[in-house]
Motif scaffolding. Structure first.
Motif, short mmCIF file in Angstrom:
data_model
loop_
_atom_site.label_atom_id
_atom_site.label_comp_id
_atom_site.label_asym_id
_atom_site.label_seq_id
_atom_site.Cartn_x
_atom_site.Cartn_y
_atom_site.Cartn_z
N THR A 176 0.82 -1.20 0.00
CA THR A 176 0.00 0.00 0.00
C THR A 176 0.86 1.26 0.00
O THR A 176 1.85 1.37 0.72
CB THR A 176 -0.94 0.01 1.22
N GLY A 177 0.49 2.21 -0.86
CA GLY A 177 1.18 3.48 -0.93
C GLY A 177 2.57 3.43 -1.51
O GLY A 177 3.33 4.40 -1.38
N LYS A 178 2.94 2.32 -2.18
CA LYS A 178 4.32 2.18 -2.63
C LYS A 178 4.50 2.23 -4.14
O LYS A 178 5.49 2.74 -4.63
CB LYS A 178 4.90 0.85 -2.12
N VAL A 179 3.55 1.66 -4.93
CA VAL A 179 3.84 1.53 -6.36
C VAL A 179 2.61 1.66 -7.25
O VAL A 179 2.71 2.17 -8.36
CB VAL A 179 4.56 0.19 -6.63
N LYS A 180 1.45 1.23 -6.78
CA LYS A 180 0.29 1.09 -7.66
C LYS A 180 -0.20 2.45 -8.17
O LYS A 180 -0.37 2.65 -9.37
CB LYS A 180 -0.82 0.34 -6.92
N GLY A 181 -0.43 3.37 -7.24
CA GLY A 181 -0.90 4.69 -7.64
C GLY A 181 0.13 5.47 -8.44
O GLY A 181 -0.23 6.24 -9.34
N THR A 182 1.40 5.25 -8.14
CA THR A 182 2.47 5.92 -8.89
C THR A 182 2.44 5.52 -10.35
O THR A 182 2.52 6.37 -11.25
CB THR A 182 3.84 5.57 -8.28
N ALA A 183 2.33 4.22 -10.61
CA ALA A 183 2.28 3.74 -12.00
C ALA A 183 1.06 4.28 -12.72
O ALA A 183 1.14 4.72 -13.87
CB ALA A 183 2.28 2.21 -12.01
N GLU A 184 -0.09 4.28 -12.05
CA GLU A 184 -1.32 4.77 -12.68
C GLU A 184 -1.19 6.24 -13.04
O GLU A 184 -1.56 6.66 -14.15
CB GLU A 184 -2.50 4.56 -11.75
N ALA A 185 -0.65 7.04 -12.13
CA ALA A 185 -0.55 8.48 -12.36
C ALA A 185 0.37 8.79 -13.53
O ALA A 185 0.08 9.71 -14.33
CB ALA A 185 -0.05 9.18 -11.10
N GLN A 186 1.46 8.03 -13.66
CA GLN A 186 2.41 8.27 -14.74
C GLN A 186 1.79 8.02 -16.12
O GLN A 186 2.17 8.65 -17.10
CB GLN A 186 3.65 7.38 -14.57
N VAL A 187 0.86 7.09 -16.19
CA VAL A 187 0.26 6.73 -17.48
C VAL A 187 -1.04 7.48 -17.73
O VAL A 187 -1.32 7.89 -18.86
CB VAL A 187 0.00 5.20 -17.54
N LEU A 188 -1.83 7.70 -16.69
CA LEU A 188 -3.16 8.29 -16.87
C LEU A 188 -3.08 9.68 -17.49
O LEU A 188 -3.89 10.03 -18.36
CB LEU A 188 -3.89 8.34 -15.53
N CYS A 189 -2.12 10.49 -17.06
CA CYS A 189 -2.04 11.84 -17.61
C CYS A 189 -1.71 11.82 -19.10
O CYS A 189 -2.21 12.65 -19.87
CB CYS A 189 -1.00 12.66 -16.85
N ILE A 190 -0.90 10.83 -19.53
CA ILE A 190 -0.57 10.69 -20.95
C ILE A 190 -1.79 10.20 -21.73
O ILE A 190 -2.12 10.73 -22.80
CB ILE A 190 0.62 9.74 -21.14
N GLU A 191 -2.48 9.20 -21.18
CA GLU A 191 -3.65 8.64 -21.86
C GLU A 191 -4.76 9.67 -22.00
O GLU A 191 -5.41 9.78 -23.04
CB GLU A 191 -4.14 7.41 -21.08
N GLN A 192 -4.99 10.45 -20.95
CA GLN A 192 -6.05 11.46 -21.01
C GLN A 192 -5.74 12.55 -22.02
O GLN A 192 -6.63 13.00 -22.75
CB GLN A 192 -6.27 12.06 -19.61
#
Length: 515
Positions: free
Chosen positions: A148-164
């Motif tokens: 928790t709080g270590k990797v999952k949200g970080t990976a999502e944030a890095q990709v989501l801004c590009i995808e959006q």
């Protein structure tokens, strides 16, 4: 964002900074501590060699030298954390993953999983692969497991801004209609409602011709919990949706959703996954094995992670938008009523040769695994086909090449090692190797006894006598069961006539002669 042979980002400044003209990663000439590490050095040291040697296998381990494994020996065995594979991404995806990971705590496989699933969601009905006579859509479920709080949200944030941003550019330039998004799945009926077929006499329903749905579940444990509730059909509907089946419910207001294209990215912690009450059931019924399970961890500590540069914020969305619209043959929307929609991503002869060479050894290895592990890995061959097609499309190719299949195998090997690590299967796998080793000896015994008896087979008593009664009846039974369940079985139970009272004798013989 025209239809170019090379992805836009592959030609960008950031790509050239990290890769040479042959696609090989550049080694930055930096003083220690002054620059972020290159992707291949950032996470952990990686082994060399092809994908067949990179994943852990007890088949190659030396525990086969022993005929038994004590509980103490089994208890001290453990699985190490999976290693991010080399050469697992097409060039353009590799550069995007690199940009996301350099100077941040993002894990490359976690970032890549988000990119690939978002890409699959956008493609929709426009691409598919064929496995035999079965048409297989490119929808994908992924489950990212990490603390928790270590990797999952970080990976999502890095990709989501590009995808959006890529989506907004497609909307502005082409009038593109993106897939719908959902989270908080709670029932099968609700999922069907989200992509239900339109009512013929309701013009407002025509937008429901688009069956694409991108689901993000940041608390995937909630999805597992639904399976524990009486009458909840979410697990069944998700299984059918992955398989591309028409979805139906039988409630007071029945709904039908034909040709679903649902992609899911779920986040969960290791303890939530392993200790959840639904874990055993979903492992056995095929719900969990429809997810590509990936473990992610921090590879470095970055109190002030690097932000994307202006060049990256230009090039990356352009690359992703270009890849999406090209994979869709420049179609701006999905229409399930269009029977001609969809184009097969074919496989080259070289790619097929890789699968032909890998298939049987991998299936045999899986058959020899402990049941829980084998169940969770039983759809890896399907993932190879889907991932290979997605990688070819990210390379702007309509035909799967051998390199795309090899990349897909590296993904499923990493997933297998993720599951091994999460469940710590080392001890159980070592014990299974001992069982498999003894089954080989039982097969040799049956062949020898059958030959000496001139084809009259081998009884259980004769088999135990062959080992001087040093093997228990349970051990012999386990070995016989394994040999009978092989594909194809190497032994068979002979049909013998019962004589007198008592149980019918069990006589075994080899189905084929030994080579």
């Amino acid at each position: 964002m025209g239809d170019k042979k090379e992805p836009i980002y592959k030609c960008g400044k950031i790509y050239r900074e990290h890769f040479d003209e042959n696609g090989n990663e550049r080694k930055p000439a930096a003083t220690p501590g002054s620059e972020p590490l290159a992707l291949s050095e950032q996470i952990e040291d990686k082994p060399s060699g092809d994908h067949a040697q990179q994943h852990f296998s007890f088949t190659e381990a030396k525990v086969t030298a022993s005929d038994s494994l004590s509980d103490t020996e089994e208890g001290i065995l453990f699985n190490t954390r999976p290693i991010s594979p080399n050469d697992a991404f097409p060039a353009s995806l590799a550069s995007a993953v690199n940009a996301a990971c350099i100077g941040t705590e993002a894990h490359p496989m976690a970032v890549a999983l988000h990119y690939v699933i978002y890409f699959a969601a956008h493609i929709g009905q426009h691409r598919y692969v064929k496995i035999g006579n079965e048409k297989c859509g490119l929808n994908l479920y992924g489950l990212l497991v990490g603390r928790t709080g270590k990797v999952k949200g970080t990976a999502e944030a890095q990709v989501l801004c590009i995808e959006q941003e890529a989506t907004q550019r497609l909307i502005a330039k082409y009038g593109y209609i993106p897939p719908r998004r959902r989270s908080g799945l709670s029932s099968g009926e609700g999922l069907i409602q989200a992509i239900r077929d339109p009512e013929e006499d309701n013009q407002d329903d025509q937008c429901l011709q688009d069956k694409r749905l991108m689901v993000t579940e940041s608390e995937y444990a909630n999805v597992l919990t639904q399976d524990l509730r009486a009458g909840n059909t979410l697990s069944i509907v998700l299984r059918d949706a992955f398989d591309g089946k028409t979805l139906e419910n039988s409630t007071i207001n029945p709904r039908i959703a034909s040709n679903p294209h649902i992609c899911i990215i779920g986040h969960i912690t290791p303890e939530e996954l392993k200790t959840h009450k639904a874990f055993g059931r979903q492992s056995a019924n095929g719900a969990l094995n429809r997810n590509l399970i990936i473990y992610g961890n921090r590879g470095q500590y970055k109190p002030s992670p690097r932000s994307y540069s202006d060049a990256e914020l230009t090039d990356l969305p352009d690359w992703f938008a270009n890849s999406i619209i090209r994979a869709r043959d420049h179609k701006t929307h999905d229409d399930v009523s269009d029977e001609k929609a969809g184009k097969e991503v074919r496989m080259s002869a070289e790619a097929k040769a890789v699968i032909d060479a890998e298939y049987e050894p991998r299936e045999r290895e899986q058959d020899a695994m402990p049941e829980l592990l084998a169940n969770l890995l039983s759809r890896q061959r399907v993932f190879v086909r889907i991932l290979s097609a997605l990688f070819s499309l990210l390379d702007d190719l309509d035909e799967i090449q051998a390199e795309h299949v090899n990349q897909a195998y590296r993904w499923v090997d990493y997933s297998a090692d993720s599951i091994r690590y999460l469940l710590n299967t080392a001890g159980e796998e070592a014990r299974q190797v001992v069982v498999n080793s003894f089954a080989e000896k039982v097969y040799e015994a049956i062949c020898s006894i059958d030959q000496n008896n001139r084809g009259k087979g081998a009884s259980r008593t004769a088999i135990r006598d062959y080992f001087n009664r040093n093997r228990s009846g349970k051990e012999v039974s386990t070995a016989l069961k394994k040999l009978l369940e092989e594909v194809p079985p190497r032994i068979e139970l002979m049909d013998v006539t019962k004589k007198g009272r008592g149980a019918k004798p069990e006589i075994y013989r080899p189905t084929t002669k030994r080579p």
